[in-house]
Structure formats: structure tokens, C-alpha cells
Design a protein around this motif. Structure first.
Motif, PDB file in Angstrom:
ATOM      1  N   UNK A 151       0.821  -1.215   0.000  1.00 16.01           N
ATOM      2  CA  UNK A 151       0.000   0.000   0.000  1.00 16.01           C
ATOM      3  C   UNK A 151       0.852   1.262   0.000  1.00 16.01           C
ATOM      4  N   UNK A 152       2.107   1.147   0.436  1.00 17.28           N
ATOM      5  CA  UNK A 152       2.945   2.320   0.627  1.00 17.28           C
ATOM      6  C   UNK A 152       3.964   2.541  -0.497  1.00 17.28           C
ATOM      7  N   UNK A 153       3.889   1.730  -1.528  1.00 20.01           N
ATOM      8  CA  UNK A 153       4.820   1.959  -2.635  1.00 20.01           C
ATOM      9  C   UNK A 153       4.199   1.545  -3.955  1.00 20.01           C
ATOM     10  N   UNK A 167       3.455   8.344  -9.402  1.00 20.82           N
ATOM     11  CA  UNK A 167       2.069   8.250  -8.942  1.00 20.82           C
ATOM     12  C   UNK A 167       1.996   7.944  -7.458  1.00 20.82           C
ATOM     13  N   UNK A 168       2.954   7.201  -6.945  1.00 20.12           N
ATOM     14  CA  UNK A 168       2.945   6.856  -5.525  1.00 20.12           C
ATOM     15  C   UNK A 168       4.383   6.781  -5.039  1.00 20.12           C
ATOM     16  N   UNK A 169       4.748   7.621  -4.105  1.00 19.36           N
ATOM     17  CA  UNK A 169       6.109   7.634  -3.610  1.00 19.36           C
ATOM     18  C   UNK A 169       6.346   6.564  -2.580  1.00 19.36           C
ATOM     19  N   UNK A 170       7.613   6.302  -2.293  1.00 21.52           N
ATOM     20  CA  UNK A 170       7.975   5.300  -1.310  1.00 21.52           C
ATOM     21  C   UNK A 170       8.064   5.952   0.069  1.00 21.52           C
ATOM     22  N   UNK A 171       7.359   5.377   1.038  1.00 25.41           N
ATOM     23  CA  UNK A 171       7.378   5.871   2.408  1.00 25.41           C
ATOM     24  C   UNK A 171       8.244   4.907   3.221  1.00 25.41           C
ATOM     25  N   UNK A 172       9.551   5.072   3.135  1.00 27.45           N
ATOM     26  CA  UNK A 172      10.460   4.072   3.674  1.00 27.45           C
ATOM     27  C   UNK A 172      10.301   3.818   5.172  1.00 27.45           C
ATOM     28  N   UNK A 173      10.169   4.851   6.012  1.00 26.45           N
ATOM     29  CA  UNK A 173       9.993   4.562   7.452  1.00 26.45           C
ATOM     30  C   UNK A 173       8.768   3.703   7.745  1.00 26.45           C
ATOM     31  N   UNK A 174       7.647   3.979   7.049  1.00 25.89           N
ATOM     32  CA  UNK A 174       6.428   3.197   7.257  1.00 25.89           C
ATOM     33  C   UNK A 174       6.622   1.776   6.748  1.00 25.89           C
ATOM     34  N   UNK A 175       7.320   1.650   5.615  1.00 24.21           N
ATOM     35  CA  UNK A 175       7.595   0.326   5.059  1.00 24.21           C
ATOM     36  C   UNK A 175       8.429  -0.497   6.032  1.00 24.21           C
ATOM     37  N   UNK A 222       8.883  -4.921   9.980  1.00 25.42           N
ATOM     38  CA  UNK A 222       9.273  -5.365  11.307  1.00 25.42           C
ATOM     39  C   UNK A 222       8.076  -5.947  12.072  1.00 25.42           C
ATOM     40  N   UNK A 223       6.957  -5.245  12.014  1.00 20.68           N
ATOM     41  CA  UNK A 223       5.781  -5.663  12.781  1.00 20.68           C
ATOM     42  C   UNK A 223       5.219  -6.990  12.277  1.00 20.68           C
ATOM     43  N   UNK A 224       4.911  -7.053  10.969  1.00 19.29           N
ATOM     44  CA  UNK A 224       4.289  -8.251  10.434  1.00 19.29           C
ATOM     45  C   UNK A 224       5.262  -9.422  10.311  1.00 19.29           C
ATOM     46  N   UNK A 261       1.556  -6.386  15.801  1.00 20.20           N
ATOM     47  CA  UNK A 261       0.825  -6.617  14.550  1.00 20.20           C
ATOM     48  C   UNK A 261      -0.551  -5.957  14.620  1.00 20.20           C
ATOM     49  N   UNK A 262      -1.206  -6.090  15.761  1.00 16.66           N
ATOM     50  CA  UNK A 262      -2.513  -5.458  15.957  1.00 16.66           C
ATOM     51  C   UNK A 262      -2.406  -3.946  15.783  1.00 16.66           C
ATOM     52  N   UNK A 263      -1.384  -3.346  16.361  1.00 15.25           N
ATOM     53  CA  UNK A 263      -1.175  -1.902  16.250  1.00 15.25           C
ATOM     54  C   UNK A 263      -0.918  -1.505  14.799  1.00 15.25           C
ATOM     55  N   UNK A 264      -0.075  -2.257  14.118  1.00 12.24           N
ATOM     56  CA  UNK A 264       0.232  -1.950  12.718  1.00 12.24           C
ATOM     57  C   UNK A 264      -0.995  -2.133  11.841  1.00 12.24           C
ATOM     58  N   UNK A 265      -1.810  -3.140  12.167  1.00 18.85           N
ATOM     59  CA  UNK A 265      -3.025  -3.393  11.400  1.00 18.85           C
ATOM     60  C   UNK A 265      -3.980  -2.205  11.488  1.00 18.85           C
ATOM     61  N   UNK A 266      -4.088  -1.609  12.668  1.00 22.30           N
ATOM     62  CA  UNK A 266      -4.932  -0.430  12.842  1.00 22.30           C
ATOM     63  C   UNK A 266      -4.417   0.745  12.013  1.00 22.30           C
ATOM     64  N   UNK A 267      -3.100   0.941  12.028  1.00 25.70           N
ATOM     65  CA  UNK A 267      -2.503   2.028  11.250  1.00 25.70           C
ATOM     66  C   UNK A 267      -2.749   1.840   9.758  1.00 25.70           C
TER      67      UNK A 267
END
Length: 400
Positions: A42-44, A176-184, A189-191, A199-205
Motif C-alpha cells: 500500500x505504501x509503494x 504516482x505513488x512515492x515510497x514511504x520508507x519509514x512506514x515500510x 518489522x511488525x508483520x 501486529x494489531x497496532x500496525x493493522x490499525x494504522x
């Protein structure tokens, strides 16, 4: 020329085309969802990433052939199912709104559990809210449904194309869609390595990233008109009386295919920017859905085609169960509490896994529906609402 008129048995058989379409929609949705299961897609933009030519070609083929067609097709079928429910309750003088609200509430609850505890890409919650808005159109004439649906979609599409084209020209050269490296990195790491809590926290985000006050209005304007189109199809008895619309259906099939093909390849022929991506996703996805609806409707007039498409009908009849199972299987394969392959799967490997899941679900649905009338989750909703005790007039076709 004398037109062929179907008897009651023929009409019931023709409705099976809607089940087939639900099965096709589910397959398309899995193919598009797969990168989001095994990576922070979703982030790239896949086109910005280094990779083998095979992966690039595979991603392009799925993007062009499938695109957002599955989501658009499901929106049409949601609207179709809503209107069929309303018609059947009206014929039996049953109060429709309380029944429908209870059913959508149960569906919404399943969607919320799915989004919170299984996978962030859940679409049941959003589609359920859109389905509730259909209550305002339950007694609308078919011409009104068609006018509102085409009107909202057309006006919105024109405005968006103008705005996004201007934005693309101003920001020429931007992606069209930039790379959000910190979020990636956080998602990897989470998943891939995190605890269930992380994982639950990342899923909400991730869920909020897709569904927030900035995105939901645009999703509504893109998808709700297709709910209305599905309602129009139901009130027109599109599947049951296809011979009455045969010429129009053939022309619509041809025109929608041309628009679908042109829109889908546009980002690859011109450039990937916000304007071409919008045309690809929204215009191409909608045209692709209409093309599939008309093509399947025409094809299902043949008895031999009906037999070939039977496995897809079984898949569609238990679409809710199959959709949730897809998420459970994929998150187990990729998340850290399962096999932990998140971030380690290529596009080609992801497609191979999706193919295996689809094959198993086609076979499993065929076996299950040979023994039972409904899928497990579909049956659960019926039991919770005590449909059987109330002599539910709705077949499994309209459970979702």
C-alpha cells in the motif's frame, strides 16, 4: 421477430449467473490483495522497485487484466442482492428494513472482527455502510436508479480527471505513488517479526491509512453508483429476462471492453501519474466489471457454459466464508505468528500461492455445497437472525 420467454425454471437457473460473478469477483480481489498480504504494498508503487523482469511482467499483467475490477464487480452485486431482497420481502408482505438492518449489522460485525484481528485490507465494513445507504433507494424506479448511478459516477469522474490531469502536468516527472520508507520498515518489522500486539497496532494504522476522512468520500463516489447500477439490474430482471435485452447487452459488452482495455493500459502507454492511475483504477475497474457482467450473462445462456462455470457459482455462493478464509490462510503464511514469510515473497511467488488458494477453494466449495445449502459463515448469519424460523424467503444467493 418473436422473442424467447423464459419459464420459471429458466429464470431460477439464470440467476446462477450472479453466483458465478461473485466467484469471479472473489478471485479478482484475491489477486489484487495478494501483494498487501505479503508486503507493505500500500505504501509503494511496484513499478518503482528493482526486481526481475518476470516479476515486473507478472505485476503488469495482473494490474492490466485484473486491476480494480473485482471491487467494482462486488459493488454491483451488493446492490443487486439488496434490491432482490427488497423485492422478495415486498412480494411476501414482510417488513424489509428491520430485517435488512439486522443482516447488515451482522455482516458489519464480521467485517470489524476481520479488520481488527485478521487483516487490515478488509472491505466488508465499508461495503456494509454503503449497503445501508441503499435503503433510501429501496422503492426507487429502475430509471431513477440508473440515472442516479450514472449521474454521480460520470460527474465525479469528469471532475477528478480534470483535477488530476492538471496536477500531473504541474508535477510532471513525479511518480504516482512515492515510497514511504519509514512506514515500510515499520510494517516489515511488525508483520514479519513482531508480537501479536505489534501486529494489531500496525493493522490499525494500515486500516486507517486506507479508510479515513480523506479517502472514504472518494471511495463512496467511486463505488456507491455501482450499488445503484446493481439495483437497476435487479429491478430490470437483467438475468431473468436477458433475451429482452440481448442487443443492448451485446453492445454494452463490446463498448465496456474497449473502455476497459484502453483505461487499463493507459499508465503503461503514457506514464504512471495520478491522472492515468485514476483512469486505470476507477474508469477501467468499472468498465471491466460491466464487461464481465455482460459477458457472463451472455455466456450463461448456453447450457454447456453453465456446467463449466458451476465451480465458480459454488465459490460465489459462499463468498463471505471464502473471503475470510483467504485472509486467515494468507496472514498465517506471511505473519510472524505463522510461517513468517512477510517481505520474502516475490510477485511471481505470490501469484502462485494465490493460484493454489483459488484452486483449493474452488474444490472445497464444490464439495461443501454438494453437502450443504450455505457456507459456514452464511449459515451462521442465518442462525443468528433466526431466518429459518421465520421461513426466510432469501436463497443463499443474496446472503452477501
Amino acid at each position: 421477430m418473436k422473442r424467447f420467454k423464459m419459464n420459471a425454471a429458466d429464470k431460477e437457473q439464470r440467476i446462477e449467473a450472479a453466483d458465478v460473478l461473485k466467484g469471479i469477483a472473489l478471485i479478482g480481489i484475491l489477486l489484487m490483495n495478494m501483494p498487501d498480504f505479503y508486503s507493505p504494498a500500500s505504501y509503494y508503487d511496484h513499478n518503482l522497485l528493482d526486481g526481475s523482469r518476470m516479476n515486473y511482467v507478472a505485476n503488469g499483467l495482473v494490474d492490466v487484466v485484473v486491476g480494480q475490477t473485482g471491487y467494482a464487480l462486488l459493488a454491483i452485486l451488493f446492490g443487486f442482492g439488496f434490491m432482490k431482497m427488497f423485492q422478495r420481502t415486498y412480494e411476501r408482505q414482510v417488513s424489509f428494513t428491520p430485517f435488512y438492518v439486522r443482516r447488515i449489522t451482522a455482516l458489519l460485525l464480521i467485517g470489524a472482527i476481520h479488520a481488527l484481528f485478521i487483516w487490515h485490507g478488509d472491505m466488508i465494513v465499508m461495503y456494509s455502510f454503503f449497503a445501508l445507504i441503499m435503503l433510501f433507494f429501496q422503492e426507487a424506479k429502475k430509471e431513477v436508479l440508473l440515472a442516479w448511478g450514472t449521474g454521480i459516477f460520470s460527474i465525479y469522474a469528469v471532475i477528478m480527471i480534470v483535477i488530476l490531469t492538471a496536477a500531473a502536468l504541474v508535477n510532471e516527472g513525479d511518480t504516482a505513488a512515492g515510497i514511504h520508507q519509514p512506514i515500510i520498515d515499520q510494517a516489515l518489522q511488525a508483520y514479519g517479526h513482531g508480537s501479536f500486539a505489534s501486529i494489531f497496532h500496525q493493522r490499525l494504522l494500515d486500516w486507517y491509512y486506507a479508510y479515513n476522512l480523506n479517502t472514504v468520500p472518494f471511495l463512496f463516489l467511486s463505488l456507491f453508483p455501482l450499488f445503484l447500477l446493481g439495483g437497476f439490474m435487479a429491478k430490470s430482471e437483467w438475468f431473468e429476462e436477458i433475451e429482452e435485452y440481448i442487443v443492448e447487452t451485446k453492445w454494452l459488452c463490446l463498448i465496456s471492453f474497449i473502455v476497459y482495455a484502453a483505461s487499463s493500459v493507459l499508465p503503461y502507454v503514457l506514464d504512471h501519474n495520478v491522472a492515468t492511475s485514476y483512469i486505470h483504477d476507477t474508469i477501467g475497474g468499472t468498465a471491466g466489471a460491466i464487461f464481465i457482467v455482460t459477458l457472463v450473462t451472455l455466456a450463461m445462456r448456453s447450457v454447456s457454459i453453465q456446467k463449466v462455470m458451476q465451480p465458480f457459482a459454488f465459490l460465489g455462493r459462499m463468498i463471505l466464508t471464502n473471503y475470510i478464509v483467504q485472509s486467515i490462510v494468507c496472514t498465517f503464511l506471511f505473519y510472524s505468528y505463522g510461517l513468517g514469510y512477510y517481505g520474502h515473497i516475490s510477485i511471481v511467488e505470490g501469484l502462485a500461492i494465490a493460484g493454489i488458494i483459488i484452486f483449493v477453494q474452488l474444490l472445497g466449495s464444490w464439495i461443501w455445497m454438494s453437502l450443504f445449502s450455505d457456507g459456514p459463515l452464511e449459515k451462521l448469519i442465518g442462525m443468528l437472525l433466526m431466518d429459518a424460523a421465520a421461513k426466510n424467503p432469501f436463497p443463499s444467493l443474496y446472503h452477501w
